[in-house]
Design a protein around this motif. Structure first.
Motif, mmCIF file in Angstrom:
data_model
loop_
_atom_site.group_PDB
_atom_site.id
_atom_site.type_symbol
_atom_site.label_atom_id
_atom_site.label_comp_id
_atom_site.label_asym_id
_atom_site.label_seq_id
_atom_site.Cartn_x
_atom_site.Cartn_y
_atom_site.Cartn_z
ATOM 1 N N THR A 33 0.848 -1.053 0.131
ATOM 2 C CA THR A 33 -0.037 -0.169 0.100
ATOM 3 C C THR A 33 0.848 1.097 -0.024
ATOM 4 O OG1 THR A 33 -0.054 0.056 2.400
ATOM 5 C CG2 THR A 33 -1.888 -1.142 1.252
ATOM 6 N N PHE A 34 0.106 2.255 -0.538
ATOM 7 C CA PHE A 34 1.018 3.643 -0.517
ATOM 8 C C PHE A 34 -0.101 4.807 -0.013
ATOM 9 C CE2 PHE A 34 -0.920 3.935 -4.768
ATOM 10 C CZ PHE A 34 -1.156 5.243 -4.879
ATOM 11 N N THR A 35 0.438 5.593 0.913
ATOM 12 C CA THR A 35 -0.404 6.935 0.991
ATOM 13 C C THR A 35 -0.534 7.961 0.126
ATOM 14 O OG1 THR A 35 0.195 5.985 3.396
ATOM 15 C CG2 THR A 35 -0.812 8.097 3.390
ATOM 16 N N CYS A 36 -1.577 8.387 0.073
ATOM 17 C CA CYS A 36 -1.640 9.571 -0.869
ATOM 18 C C CYS A 36 -1.273 10.573 -0.203
ATOM 19 C CB CYS A 36 -3.217 9.575 -1.309
ATOM 20 S SG CYS A 36 -3.562 11.224 -2.431
ATOM 21 N N CYS A 37 -0.501 11.615 -1.017
ATOM 22 C CA CYS A 37 0.196 12.930 -0.621
ATOM 23 C C CYS A 37 -0.862 13.702 -0.285
ATOM 24 C CB CYS A 37 1.279 13.399 -1.405
ATOM 25 S SG CYS A 37 2.668 12.228 -1.716
ATOM 26 N N GLY A 38 -1.991 13.749 -1.042
ATOM 27 C CA GLY A 38 -2.907 14.748 -1.156
ATOM 28 C C GLY A 38 -4.133 14.561 0.173
ATOM 29 N N CYS A 39 -4.594 13.397 -0.065
ATOM 30 C CA CYS A 39 -5.861 13.309 0.852
ATOM 31 C C CYS A 39 -5.517 12.028 2.184
ATOM 32 C CB CYS A 39 -6.898 12.604 -0.105
ATOM 33 S SG CYS A 39 -6.886 10.894 -0.463
ATOM 34 N N GLY A 40 -4.421 11.398 2.170
ATOM 35 C CA GLY A 40 -3.873 10.397 3.016
ATOM 36 C C GLY A 40 -4.615 9.349 2.866
ATOM 37 N N HIS A 41 -5.255 8.859 1.809
ATOM 38 C CA HIS A 41 -5.874 7.617 1.777
ATOM 39 C C HIS A 41 -4.657 6.462 1.305
ATOM 40 C CE1 HIS A 41 -9.207 4.730 0.545
ATOM 41 N NE2 HIS A 41 -8.424 4.510 -0.382
ATOM 42 N N GLU A 42 -5.119 5.345 2.099
ATOM 43 C CA GLU A 42 -4.176 4.293 1.695
ATOM 44 C C GLU A 42 -4.573 3.409 0.394
ATOM 45 O OE1 GLU A 42 -2.974 1.707 4.822
ATOM 46 O OE2 GLU A 42 -1.884 3.241 5.885
ATOM 47 N N ASN A 43 -3.927 3.351 -0.206
ATOM 48 C CA ASN A 43 -4.063 2.518 -1.784
ATOM 49 C C ASN A 43 -3.374 1.472 -1.925
ATOM 50 O OD1 ASN A 43 -5.586 4.884 -3.336
ATOM 51 N ND2 ASN A 43 -4.018 6.047 -2.205
ATOM 52 N N THR A 44 -4.062 0.136 -2.370
ATOM 53 C CA THR A 44 -3.240 -0.756 -2.436
ATOM 54 C C THR A 44 -2.807 -0.969 -3.973
ATOM 55 O OG1 THR A 44 -4.682 -2.033 -0.937
ATOM 56 C CG2 THR A 44 -3.771 -3.418 -2.353
ATOM 57 N N ILE A 45 -1.614 -1.537 -4.226
ATOM 58 C CA ILE A 45 -0.994 -1.825 -5.493
ATOM 59 C C ILE A 45 -0.709 -3.357 -5.351
ATOM 60 C CG2 ILE A 45 -0.585 0.523 -6.181
ATOM 61 C CD1 ILE A 45 2.321 -0.341 -5.887
ATOM 62 N N GLU A 46 -1.145 -3.836 -6.543
ATOM 63 C CA GLU A 46 -0.532 -5.255 -6.868
ATOM 64 C C GLU A 46 0.349 -5.501 -8.040
ATOM 65 O OE1 GLU A 46 -2.828 -9.564 -7.447
ATOM 66 O OE2 GLU A 46 -4.011 -8.161 -6.789
ATOM 67 N N ILE A 47 1.497 -6.070 -7.987
ATOM 68 C CA ILE A 47 2.583 -6.055 -9.035
ATOM 69 C C ILE A 47 2.806 -7.710 -9.313
ATOM 70 C CG2 ILE A 47 4.888 -5.442 -9.653
ATOM 71 C CD1 ILE A 47 4.849 -3.214 -7.867
ATOM 72 N N THR A 48 2.246 -8.004 -10.347
ATOM 73 C CA THR A 48 2.377 -9.348 -10.774
ATOM 74 C C THR A 48 3.424 -9.452 -11.871
ATOM 75 O OG1 THR A 48 -0.099 -9.446 -10.791
ATOM 76 C CG2 THR A 48 0.971 -11.485 -12.139
ATOM 77 N N PRO A 49 4.481 -10.201 -11.605
ATOM 78 C CA PRO A 49 5.726 -10.592 -12.372
ATOM 79 C C PRO A 49 5.378 -10.815 -13.867
ATOM 80 C CG PRO A 49 6.194 -11.431 -10.321
ATOM 81 C CD PRO A 49 4.770 -10.834 -10.279
#
Length: 139
Positions: free
Chosen positions: A33-49
């Motif tokens: 997850t990463f935290t948005c610099c603007g609103c502080g929302h935690e966003n999930t990302i999924e990286i598939t090789p």
């Protein structure tokens, strides 16, 4: 997850919870997850090789999106060592380096994620996220 083809301006770097993955942590995909610099929302990302991302070369080729200097100055990538130049002029950790664009799920701010993926040594496959940066498209 999308490619970026317009010129952009890189902003703040987002906080990423986990950046380094190895072997079994990558299969079937690396999730963080990463935290948005603007609103502080935690966003999930999924990286598939072998499925996620686009070659970083698309970003700096002919300075279409960003220049090599911008990528180096912001420590997004480094110059590739001479023994690994077959991966491209600029890489993260001397491994094949990819990127993708993503949006904050809450405020829809645009983000640019850069990661490297490959076999660091026999028996050790790694996926390292160089970082996730907020960006703005330039006209």
């Amino acid at each position: 997850m999308y490619s970026i083809s317009k010129k952009i301006s890189i902003g703040k770097q987002a906080l990423v919870i986990k950046k380094n993955f190895s072997n079994d942590e990558i299969i079937p995909s690396a999730v963080t997850t990463f935290t948005c610099c603007g609103c502080g929302h935690e966003n999930t990302i999924e990286i598939t090789p072998y499925q996620s991302g686009f070659p970083i070369f698309q970003i700096y080729n002919q300075d279409k999106v960003l220049s090599k200097n911008e990528l180096l100055q912001k420590s997004i990538v480094t110059e590739t060592s001479s023994r690994m130049l077959h991966f491209g002029e600029l890489t993260a950790n001397d491994l094949p380096t990819l990127y993708f664009g993503t949006d904050c799920q809450s405020c829809h701010s645009k983000y640019f994620c850069v990661f490297s993926y490959g076999e660091k040594q026999p028996g050790l496959t790694v996926l390292n996220i160089s970082g996730i940066w907020k960006y703005e498209e330039l006209e």
